[in-house]
Design an enzyme around this catalytic site. Structure first.
Site, PDB file in Angstrom:
ATOM      1  N   GLU A  92       0.833  -1.214   0.000  1.00 62.22           N
ATOM      2  CA  GLU A  92       0.000   0.000   0.000  1.00 62.22           C
ATOM      3  C   GLU A  92       0.866   1.262   0.000  1.00 62.22           C
ATOM      4  OE1 GLU A  92      -3.220   1.881  -0.667  1.00 62.22           O
ATOM      5  OE2 GLU A  92      -3.612  -0.179  -0.026  1.00 62.22           O
ATOM      6  N   GLU A  99       1.403   6.456  -6.967  1.00 61.73           N
ATOM      7  CA  GLU A  99       0.327   7.389  -7.298  1.00 61.73           C
ATOM      8  C   GLU A  99       0.789   8.835  -7.194  1.00 61.73           C
ATOM      9  OE1 GLU A  99      -3.167   6.529  -5.010  1.00 61.73           O
ATOM     10  OE2 GLU A  99      -3.710   4.836  -6.286  1.00 61.73           O
TER      11      GLU A  99
END
Length: 177
Positions: A92, A99
């Site tokens: 994550e 991102e």
């Protein structure tokens, strides 16, 4: 793009723009060990503040630690659980970093940016599936014996809050408009 994702993207962009010229100069990267740990803590704090799924992964890891402490778990099983508990948040965090870089490089929609984000999210999905598999292999027999025995209702009562805590975020998402 959802409102939450837009807000996260905007916060990423603001955070990335807030890096001053002094930090980005030629001496960037030359600092002591203490600063390295501080930067890592700041990165983790940012991710926990902005990434709902990371908070869910940490909550699930807490539940797994509680279950491992309450149930008879061998050393090998403990190592497998620990590996799974570290792998998912790690994936994550990499997803969040990817991102952020994609948002910086391509502030407007681009098919390759979408591909990069989707592939990073797929890595988190695979890590989560692996962790779920480890959890099922370790805990299934301890929580749900194959034969029904006296006190089985107690197991169900003990497991129900755990199951609800793990699946509540997913259930909320299914019924949200």
């Amino acid at each position: 793009m959802s409102a939450e994702r837009k807000a996260t993207t905007v916060e990423h962009a603001k955070a990335l723009r807030s890096v001053g010229e002094a930090e980005a100069g030629p001496a960037y990267g030359r600092h002591g060990l203490g600063k390295s740990f501080r930067f890592a803590a700041q990165g983790l704090a940012f991710a926990l503040r902005t990434q709902r799924n990371l908070r869910i992964h940490f909550a699930a890891a807490g539940l797994v630690l509680f279950a491992a402490a309450a149930l008879p778990v061998s050393r090998i099983e403990s190592l497998l659980l620990l590996g799974a508990m570290v792998l998912v948040p790690l994936a994550e965090l990499f997803n969040t970093a990817i991102e952020a870089v994609v948002d910086l490089a391509a502030p407007h929609f681009h098919p390759l940016a979408k591909t990069a984000k989707d592939v990073a999210a797929a890595a988190v999905l695979l890590a989560s599936a692996f962790a779920l598999g480890i959890g099922v292999l370790v805990f299934a027999e301890k929580l749900w014996p194959l034969q029904v025995r006296e006190g089985a209702a107690g197991y169900a009562a003990a497991v129900a809050p755990l199951a609800l805590a793990l699946f509540w975020p997913f259930c909320r998402g299914l019924f949200r408009r």
